[in-house]
Design a protein around this motif. Structure first.
Motif, PDB file in Angstrom:
ATOM      1  N   ARG A 165       2.675   4.169   1.584  1.00  0.00           N
ATOM      2  CA  ARG A 165       1.631   4.622   2.508  1.00  0.00           C
ATOM      3  C   ARG A 165       0.226   4.229   2.043  1.00  0.00           C
ATOM      4  O   ARG A 165      -0.555   3.678   2.822  1.00  0.00           O
ATOM      5  CB  ARG A 165       1.754   6.125   2.746  1.00  0.00           C
ATOM      6  N   PRO A 166      -0.155   4.469   0.770  1.00  0.00           N
ATOM      7  CA  PRO A 166      -1.503   4.076   0.333  1.00  0.00           C
ATOM      8  C   PRO A 166      -1.745   2.567   0.447  1.00  0.00           C
ATOM      9  O   PRO A 166      -2.846   2.130   0.814  1.00  0.00           O
ATOM     10  CB  PRO A 166      -1.562   4.525  -1.135  1.00  0.00           C
ATOM     11  N   ILE A 167      -0.727   1.782   0.169  1.00  0.00           N
ATOM     12  CA  ILE A 167      -0.866   0.321   0.269  1.00  0.00           C
ATOM     13  C   ILE A 167      -1.066  -0.085   1.720  1.00  0.00           C
ATOM     14  O   ILE A 167      -1.942  -0.908   2.034  1.00  0.00           O
ATOM     15  CB  ILE A 167       0.364  -0.382  -0.348  1.00  0.00           C
ATOM     16  N   LEU A 217      -4.289 -11.331  12.621  1.00  0.00           N
ATOM     17  CA  LEU A 217      -4.830  -9.968  12.625  1.00  0.00           C
ATOM     18  C   LEU A 217      -4.443  -9.248  13.915  1.00  0.00           C
ATOM     19  O   LEU A 217      -4.063  -8.070  13.893  1.00  0.00           O
ATOM     20  CB  LEU A 217      -6.346  -9.992  12.450  1.00  0.00           C
ATOM     21  N   GLY A 218      -4.537  -9.948  15.033  1.00  0.00           N
ATOM     22  CA  GLY A 218      -4.145  -9.358  16.316  1.00  0.00           C
ATOM     23  C   GLY A 218      -2.673  -8.991  16.335  1.00  0.00           C
ATOM     24  O   GLY A 218      -2.282  -7.911  16.795  1.00  0.00           O
ATOM     25  N   TYR A 219      -1.845  -9.893  15.830  1.00  0.00           N
ATOM     26  CA  TYR A 219      -0.405  -9.630  15.757  1.00  0.00           C
ATOM     27  C   TYR A 219      -0.143  -8.400  14.895  1.00  0.00           C
ATOM     28  O   TYR A 219       0.640  -7.521  15.273  1.00  0.00           O
ATOM     29  CB  TYR A 219       0.332 -10.847  15.187  1.00  0.00           C
ATOM     30  N   TRP A 263      -4.312  -1.766   6.450  1.00  0.00           N
ATOM     31  CA  TRP A 263      -4.823  -1.560   7.810  1.00  0.00           C
ATOM     32  C   TRP A 263      -6.342  -1.452   7.814  1.00  0.00           C
ATOM     33  O   TRP A 263      -6.994  -1.924   8.757  1.00  0.00           O
ATOM     34  CB  TRP A 263      -4.175  -0.339   8.464  1.00  0.00           C
ATOM     35  N   ALA A 264      -6.921  -0.878   6.771  1.00  0.00           N
ATOM     36  CA  ALA A 264      -8.384  -0.821   6.662  1.00  0.00           C
ATOM     37  C   ALA A 264      -8.943  -2.231   6.552  1.00  0.00           C
ATOM     38  O   ALA A 264      -9.949  -2.573   7.192  1.00  0.00           O
ATOM     39  CB  ALA A 264      -8.800   0.031   5.461  1.00  0.00           C
ATOM     40  N   TRP A 265      -8.285  -3.074   5.762  1.00  0.00           N
ATOM     41  CA  TRP A 265      -8.709  -4.468   5.625  1.00  0.00           C
ATOM     42  C   TRP A 265      -8.583  -5.207   6.957  1.00  0.00           C
ATOM     43  O   TRP A 265      -9.465  -5.974   7.333  1.00  0.00           O
ATOM     44  CB  TRP A 265      -7.880  -5.166   4.544  1.00  0.00           C
ATOM     45  N   VAL A 266      -7.480  -4.965   7.670  1.00  0.00           N
ATOM     46  CA  VAL A 266      -7.279  -5.611   8.971  1.00  0.00           C
ATOM     47  C   VAL A 266      -8.407  -5.227   9.922  1.00  0.00           C
ATOM     48  O   VAL A 266      -8.989  -6.090  10.591  1.00  0.00           O
ATOM     49  CB  VAL A 266      -5.894  -5.240   9.574  1.00  0.00           C
TER      50      VAL A 266
END
Length: 130
Positions: free
Chosen positions: A18-20, A45-47, A25-28
Motif C-alpha cells: 500500500r505505501p509503495i 500515465l493515462g492508462y 499514484w502520487a507520482w502519477v
C-alpha cells in the motif's frame, strides 16, 4: 509469503505494498499535471490512472497471485508464433487456429503428450456419431 493464509497475505500486502502504491499514484498525479511533449509518457500515465482499480485488486484478496508470470508464460508461445499463422487470414482460418491452439494448451495444462492427444482426437473423432 507462500506459507501464509490468504487473510494474512492480504494483511501483509496492505502493510508492504500500500505505501509503495500510494507513492506511485502520487507520482502519477504529479507527473500528469506537468506539461510534456512526450506522448508515450502521457499515454502511460493515462492508462495507469484508468486501470488503478484493477492494478490494486491484489491488495484486496489474498487468493489472487501478485504476479501473472504463469499467464504470461502460457500465452508466450501464442504471441511468438503469430507470424507463423499467416494462413489464418480468414475468419474460418482464425477459428481453426484458435481451436488447435486450445487443444494444444489444454493438453499441456493436463500434462498430456500433445502429439498422442492430437493423434487420438484426429483418429477417434471422425468415427463418433452424434
Amino acid at each position: 509469503m507462500k506459507h501464509l493464509s490468504y487473510e494474512k497475505k492480504k494483511q501483509k500486502r496492505q502493510e508492504t505494498s500500500r505505501p509503495i502504491l500510494d507513492a506511485f499514484w502520487a507520482w502519477v498525479e504529479k507527473t500528469s499535471a506537468l506539461a510534456t511533449t512526450n506522448e508515450k509518457l502521457t499515454q502511460a500515465l493515462g492508462y495507469s490512472k484508468n486501470q488503478k482499480e484493477y492494478l490494486e485488486t491484489f491488495l484486496e484478496d489474498g487468493h489472487l497471485p501478485i504476479l501473472n508470470n504463469l499467464c504470461e508464460a502460457n500465452i508466450k508461445p501464442f504471441a511468438t508464433a503469430r507470424k507463423a499463422w499467416l494462413f489464418a487470414d480468414t475468419p474460418k482460418g482464425a477459428k481453426t487456429n484458435a481451436i488447435l491452439y486450445t487443444l494444444v494448451e489444454s493438453a499441456h495444462a493436463n500434462k498430456l503428450d500433445v502429439y498422442e492427444y492430437l493423434k487420438h482426437l484426429l483418429t477417434e473423432l471422425p468415427t463418433v456419431t452424434i
